[in-house]
Motif scaffolding. Sequence first.
Motif, PDB file in Angstrom:
ATOM      1  N   GLU A 163       5.865  -1.724 -13.895  1.00  0.00           N
ATOM      2  CA  GLU A 163       5.319  -2.244 -12.653  1.00  0.00           C
ATOM      3  C   GLU A 163       6.437  -2.168 -11.617  1.00  0.00           C
ATOM      4  O   GLU A 163       7.569  -2.577 -11.867  1.00  0.00           O
ATOM      5  CB  GLU A 163       4.856  -3.685 -12.839  1.00  0.00           C
ATOM      6  N   TYR A 164       6.090  -1.637 -10.449  1.00  0.00           N
ATOM      7  CA  TYR A 164       7.042  -1.442  -9.358  1.00  0.00           C
ATOM      8  C   TYR A 164       7.007  -2.695  -8.489  1.00  0.00           C
ATOM      9  O   TYR A 164       6.089  -2.912  -7.717  1.00  0.00           O
ATOM     10  CB  TYR A 164       6.632  -0.194  -8.587  1.00  0.00           C
ATOM     11  N   LEU A 165       8.036  -3.535  -8.596  1.00  0.00           N
ATOM     12  CA  LEU A 165       8.037  -4.873  -8.013  1.00  0.00           C
ATOM     13  C   LEU A 165       8.594  -4.951  -6.594  1.00  0.00           C
ATOM     14  O   LEU A 165       8.085  -5.716  -5.769  1.00  0.00           O
ATOM     15  CB  LEU A 165       8.854  -5.812  -8.899  1.00  0.00           C
ATOM     16  N   ALA A 166       9.680  -4.239  -6.340  1.00  0.00           N
ATOM     17  CA  ALA A 166      10.350  -4.299  -5.040  1.00  0.00           C
ATOM     18  C   ALA A 166      10.826  -2.901  -4.686  1.00  0.00           C
ATOM     19  O   ALA A 166      11.279  -2.156  -5.554  1.00  0.00           O
ATOM     20  CB  ALA A 166      11.537  -5.262  -5.092  1.00  0.00           C
ATOM     21  N   THR A 167      10.716  -2.542  -3.425  1.00  0.00           N
ATOM     22  CA  THR A 167      11.045  -1.187  -2.990  1.00  0.00           C
ATOM     23  C   THR A 167      12.490  -0.838  -3.323  1.00  0.00           C
ATOM     24  O   THR A 167      13.411  -1.576  -2.992  1.00  0.00           O
ATOM     25  CB  THR A 167      10.799  -1.032  -1.481  1.00  0.00           C
ATOM     26  N   ASP A 168      12.640   0.292  -3.990  1.00  0.00           N
ATOM     27  CA  ASP A 168      13.951   0.837  -4.331  1.00  0.00           C
ATOM     28  C   ASP A 168      14.323   1.824  -3.232  1.00  0.00           C
ATOM     29  O   ASP A 168      13.509   2.668  -2.849  1.00  0.00           O
ATOM     30  CB  ASP A 168      13.867   1.526  -5.696  1.00  0.00           C
TER      31      ASP A 168
END
Length: 136
Positions: free
Chosen positions: A87-92
């Motif tokens: 799950e992609y939680l915070a913008t990288d």
Amino acid sequence: MSRADTLALLGRYYEAFNAGNGEGMLACLTEDVAHDINQGDRQSGKDAFRTFLAHMDRCYKERLTDIVLMADEDGRRGAAEFIVHGEYLATDEGLPEAAGQTYELPAGAFFEVRDGLISRVSVYYNLADWIRQVGG
């Protein structure tokens, strides 16, 4: 180190990963560990690896399944293949905007082992596939 010892070491490393136990992962590494980040630069040392893990924990929640571990006869080199469920939680930085997107993709890693610990971790996955899955 034997092949069986290396397989056990890699098993502990991935068990710690799936438990969210960064310190457990770090305990499997040499102080001067070389970490080749997928399509990125090589980082060196446990402190850099610790910083990487903190970044990953902030941006992603991942679990690995279907882990297959391999090692050569003398236990100096190993490999793993697995499926990443994330799950992609915070913008990288430099990647698409995060909005809780989920993804699933195959990945692999290569290892060197020295004195009973992992001295190199090189991780590979298809970044273009990941970007497609998160809507980039």
